[in-house]
Design an enzyme around this catalytic site. Structure first.
Site, mmCIF file in Angstrom:
data_model
loop_
_atom_site.group_PDB
_atom_site.id
_atom_site.type_symbol
_atom_site.label_atom_id
_atom_site.label_comp_id
_atom_site.label_asym_id
_atom_site.label_seq_id
_atom_site.Cartn_x
_atom_site.Cartn_y
_atom_site.Cartn_z
ATOM 1 N N HIS A 140 -1.976 -6.542 -8.017
ATOM 2 C CA HIS A 140 -2.677 -5.407 -7.836
ATOM 3 C C HIS A 140 -3.635 -4.763 -9.057
ATOM 4 C CE1 HIS A 140 -3.763 -1.187 -5.872
ATOM 5 N NE2 HIS A 140 -3.583 -1.090 -7.249
ATOM 6 N N GLU A 141 -2.883 -4.791 -9.860
ATOM 7 C CA GLU A 141 -3.452 -4.120 -11.353
ATOM 8 C C GLU A 141 -4.496 -5.189 -11.777
ATOM 9 O OE1 GLU A 141 -3.315 -1.007 -12.021
ATOM 10 O OE2 GLU A 141 -1.786 -0.530 -10.623
ATOM 11 N N HIS A 144 -7.959 -5.004 -10.547
ATOM 12 C CA HIS A 144 -8.861 -4.237 -10.645
ATOM 13 C C HIS A 144 -9.371 -4.581 -12.042
ATOM 14 C CE1 HIS A 144 -7.699 -0.801 -8.073
ATOM 15 N NE2 HIS A 144 -6.674 -0.696 -8.540
ATOM 16 N N GLU A 215 -8.526 1.121 -4.104
ATOM 17 C CA GLU A 215 -7.055 0.785 -4.045
ATOM 18 C C GLU A 215 -6.749 -0.325 -2.966
ATOM 19 O OE1 GLU A 215 -5.062 1.295 -6.284
ATOM 20 O OE2 GLU A 215 -6.622 2.660 -7.558
#
Length: 300
Positions: A140-141, A144, A215
């Site tokens: 997930h990070e 970004h 997100e």
């Protein structure tokens, strides 16, 4: 360099729509500044310089604010191994790796570009998650990073920063309109303050909406990259549940960094309208991950 993170048309569409609306607000602000004879170059320069510094040093500022330290593969072999595997899978440069010594279970990524990025995990999240769950969070990070979310959010923040500077400048007398009539000057000041507040409020809501979708897009991209949306869902449930055990004082100190975090740090009893939140609700995120799991099952 393009990564293998799945593109998200919804994310791109939301970004374009939000930035167009923010651009219209920028035009309104400029028209007010020029029409009232205000020193608009000074306001724009101050706003631009502030955001440039924030963007350029975003990695250092984030690490310093969380008192995080970079770690080598020898110091954190398991964490580096997970990130190495994900970066190879995504075909993207490996970011620097850091650990923040706090019991708050969370993680974040920042940096002005993939080559200048840093991914940080807290000691709290490293203790609580198993390898699959940690992989889901870090994927997930890294999404970004791959989607350059720091740059996008910095650009999107420009209008609200300018509006905020105007509001503060007028309230504290740092900038005054060039008008001879005091009554007219007072009316102009009131008009600009009201307009600045309105522009700031609208841009704030737009940026928060973009942040929430950002997100969801990172959840989706991370889940598709690993092929294990259930691991990310499990991590979300575990992190959200563990937040209730963290002292309220520590959570309140961490709430200032919620925009960076994998999951928001919310003090006990804290509630806020979804319009003002940087993250979607846990239920929404779990529902989206369940849909992705169904899509992967049908594809298989």
């Amino acid at each position: 360099m393009r990564s293998r993170y799945a593109p998200d048309r919804g994310l791109v569409g939301r970004m374009v729509f939000t930035i167009v609306l923010l651009g219209l607000l920028y035009v309104v602000v400029m028209a007010v500044l020029i029409g009232l004879g205000l020193p608009w170059p000074l306001v724009l320069v101050l706003g631009g310089v502030g955001l440039f510094v924030q963007w350029w040093f975003s990695d250092r500022l984030a690490l310093a604010s969380m008192r995080a330290v970079e770690v080598s593969p020898a110091e954190a072999p398991e964490l580096h191994a997970v990130i190495d595997r994900l970066c190879a899978l995504a075909d993207m440069p490996k970011p620097r790796v850091a650990i923040a010594d706090t019991d708050i279970p969370n993680a974040f990524a920042t940096g002005r570009s993939p080559k200048r990025a840093v991914v940080c995990a807290t000691t709290g999240i490293l203790r609580r998650l198993d390898e699959r769950e940690l992989e889901g969070v870090l994927s997930h990070e890294l999404s970004h990073v791959a989607h350059r979310d720091v740059t996008v959010m910095t650009v999107a923040s420009f209008v609200s920063v300018v509006a905020g500077l105007l509001m503060r400048s007028f309230l504290y007398g740092g900038i005054a309109p060039r008008r001879d009539n005091r009554d007219n000057a007072a009316a102009v000041v009131l008009l600009v303050v009201v307009a600045s507040v309105a522009v700031y409020a609208v841009s704030f809501l737009l940026i928060r909406a973009l942040s929430r979708y950002r997100e969801l897009a990172a959840d989706r991209a991370g889940a598709l990259l690993t092929g294990q949306p259930s691991a990310l869902a499990s991590a979300l449930v575990k992190v959200s549940g563990e937040m209730a055990r963290i002292p309220t004082r520590d959570l309140r100190q961490a709430e200032a960094y919620n925009a960076f975090f994998f999951a928001p740090a919310l003090a006990g009893g804290f509630s806020i309208s979804s319009l003002f939140s940087t993250h979607p609700s846990l239920d929404v995120r779990l529902d989206r991950l369940a849909r992705i799991s169904g899509e992967l099952g049908r594809a298989g």
